[in-house]
Scaffold this active site. Structure first.
Site, mmCIF file in Angstrom:
data_model
loop_
_atom_site.group_PDB
_atom_site.id
_atom_site.type_symbol
_atom_site.label_atom_id
_atom_site.label_comp_id
_atom_site.label_asym_id
_atom_site.label_seq_id
_atom_site.Cartn_x
_atom_site.Cartn_y
_atom_site.Cartn_z
ATOM 1 N N GLY A 45 0.777 -1.241 0.000
ATOM 2 C CA GLY A 45 0.000 0.000 0.000
ATOM 3 C C GLY A 45 0.806 1.289 0.000
ATOM 4 O O GLY A 45 0.310 2.327 0.432
ATOM 5 N N GLU A 97 6.708 5.870 -8.928
ATOM 6 C CA GLU A 97 5.261 5.600 -8.962
ATOM 7 C C GLU A 97 4.513 6.558 -8.041
ATOM 8 O O GLU A 97 3.433 7.049 -8.374
ATOM 9 C CB GLU A 97 4.981 4.161 -8.521
ATOM 10 C CG GLU A 97 5.384 3.114 -9.538
ATOM 11 C CD GLU A 97 4.967 1.707 -9.096
ATOM 12 O OE1 GLU A 97 3.865 1.523 -8.587
ATOM 13 O OE2 GLU A 97 5.790 0.786 -9.259
ATOM 14 N N ASN A 129 -5.258 2.580 -13.044
ATOM 15 C CA ASN A 129 -4.311 1.608 -12.491
ATOM 16 C C ASN A 129 -2.889 2.134 -12.655
ATOM 17 O O ASN A 129 -2.609 2.905 -13.575
ATOM 18 C CB ASN A 129 -4.435 0.266 -13.239
ATOM 19 C CG ASN A 129 -3.527 -0.800 -12.656
ATOM 20 O OD1 ASN A 129 -3.353 -0.906 -11.432
ATOM 21 N ND2 ASN A 129 -2.927 -1.607 -13.513
ATOM 22 N N HIS A 148 1.025 0.680 -13.162
ATOM 23 C CA HIS A 148 1.719 -0.553 -13.538
ATOM 24 C C HIS A 148 3.222 -0.276 -13.601
ATOM 25 O O HIS A 148 3.650 0.725 -14.189
ATOM 26 C CB HIS A 148 1.203 -1.041 -14.893
ATOM 27 C CG HIS A 148 1.796 -2.351 -15.292
ATOM 28 N ND1 HIS A 148 1.378 -3.542 -14.741
ATOM 29 C CD2 HIS A 148 2.782 -2.661 -16.158
ATOM 30 C CE1 HIS A 148 2.097 -4.523 -15.254
ATOM 31 N NE2 HIS A 148 2.952 -4.021 -16.124
HETATM 32 C C1 GRF Z 1 3.473 -1.314 -7.483
HETATM 33 O O1 GRF Z 1 4.726 -1.522 -8.067
HETATM 34 C C2 GRF Z 1 2.401 -1.227 -8.521
HETATM 35 O O2 GRF Z 1 2.811 -0.618 -9.700
HETATM 36 C C3 GRF Z 1 2.125 -2.685 -8.789
HETATM 37 O O3 GRF Z 1 2.204 -3.291 -7.511
HETATM 38 C C4 GRF Z 1 3.054 -2.533 -6.665
HETATM 39 C C5 GRF Z 1 2.248 -2.159 -5.459
HETATM 40 O O4 GRF Z 1 3.012 -1.541 -4.470
HETATM 41 N N1 GRF Z 1 0.893 -2.857 -9.492
HETATM 42 P P1 GRF Z 1 2.288 -0.851 -3.244
HETATM 43 O O5 GRF Z 1 1.304 -1.845 -2.662
HETATM 44 O O6 GRF Z 1 1.626 0.398 -3.708
HETATM 45 O O7 GRF Z 1 3.396 -0.558 -2.265
#
Ligand code: GRF
Length: 193
Positions: A20, A179, A112, A114
């Site tokens: 998360g 991200e 989403n 990714h």
């Molecule tokens: C992230 O790398 C996201 O892109 C992928 O899963 C991971 C989740 O990380 N789909 P978190 O749970 O937000 O720390």
């Protein structure tokens, strides 16, 4: 993107399955006055997801659903989201694939994130595959969700250089940091269109 809302901020649910960290960054972003969204609900497919701690920390409602029977879980979820007036969904490390029916119910309002430069490396283990293929660059992508895995319209991407001595742990960490910046930026972008 214009949503028919009577609220000042878009009531958003974040779906998780694991640590998360993207959820945390979205919650922090949502508290900024410039944010068009407010996180009102957290859904987890995993009762042990570390990310569920953020529900407690920030006093956000949550629901855990195991998706063993996808139909039942999704039906349940749709009614919960409706009761809570949820207008948009952000998937953030959510490990279940939502049905076409569910996605259509939400129109264009599911996003989403990714960890690859889509359309490259759809699906799982993106970083390991990029390393195995000796890619020079990887990245992350925020996109709209459609019924095909990791194939919806791309909103924003960040290209990230893979260093010479990169390993899975270092690359995962490096991409995650980006991200956390990209998801809020992508949300700002769709609401300024
Ligand atoms: C992230 O790398 C996201 O892109 C992928 O899963 C991971 C989740 O990380 N789909 P978190 O749970 O937000 O720390």
């Amino acid at each position: 993107m214009v949503l028919s809302t009577g609220y000042s901020k878009i009531r958003t649910a974040v779906f998780i399955s694991g640590s998360g960290t993207n959820l945390n960054s979205l919650i922090k972003f949502s508290k900024n006055i410039k944010s068009p969204i407010s996180i009102k609900f957290i859904v987890s497919s995993n009762p042990k997801a570390k990310g569920l701690n953020y529900a407690k920390k920030y006093k956000i409602k949550k629901k855990v659903l195991n998706f063993k029977n996808k139909n039942v879980s999704e039906k349940n979820l749709l009614s919960i989201l409706k009761i809570n007036n949820i207008e948009m969904i952000c998937l953030a490390g959510f490990m279940k694939i939502l049905s076409k029916n569910f996605i259509e119910k939400f129109g264009g309002k599911i996003l989403n994130i990714h960890p690859s430069l889509l359309p490259k490396y759809k699906g799982l283990n993106t970083h390991q595959r990029a390393l195995n293929n000796r890619e020079k660059y990887t990245g992350c992508t925020v996109h709209f969700v459609n019924s095909r895995l990791d194939s919806g319209k791309i909103i924003l991407q960040k290209k990230i250089k893979i260093s010479k001595n990169e390993n899975l742990a270092s690359l995962t960490k490096k991409v995650l940091i980006q991200e956390h910046k990209l998801y809020p930026k992508a949300i700002l972008k769709i609401f300024s269109l």
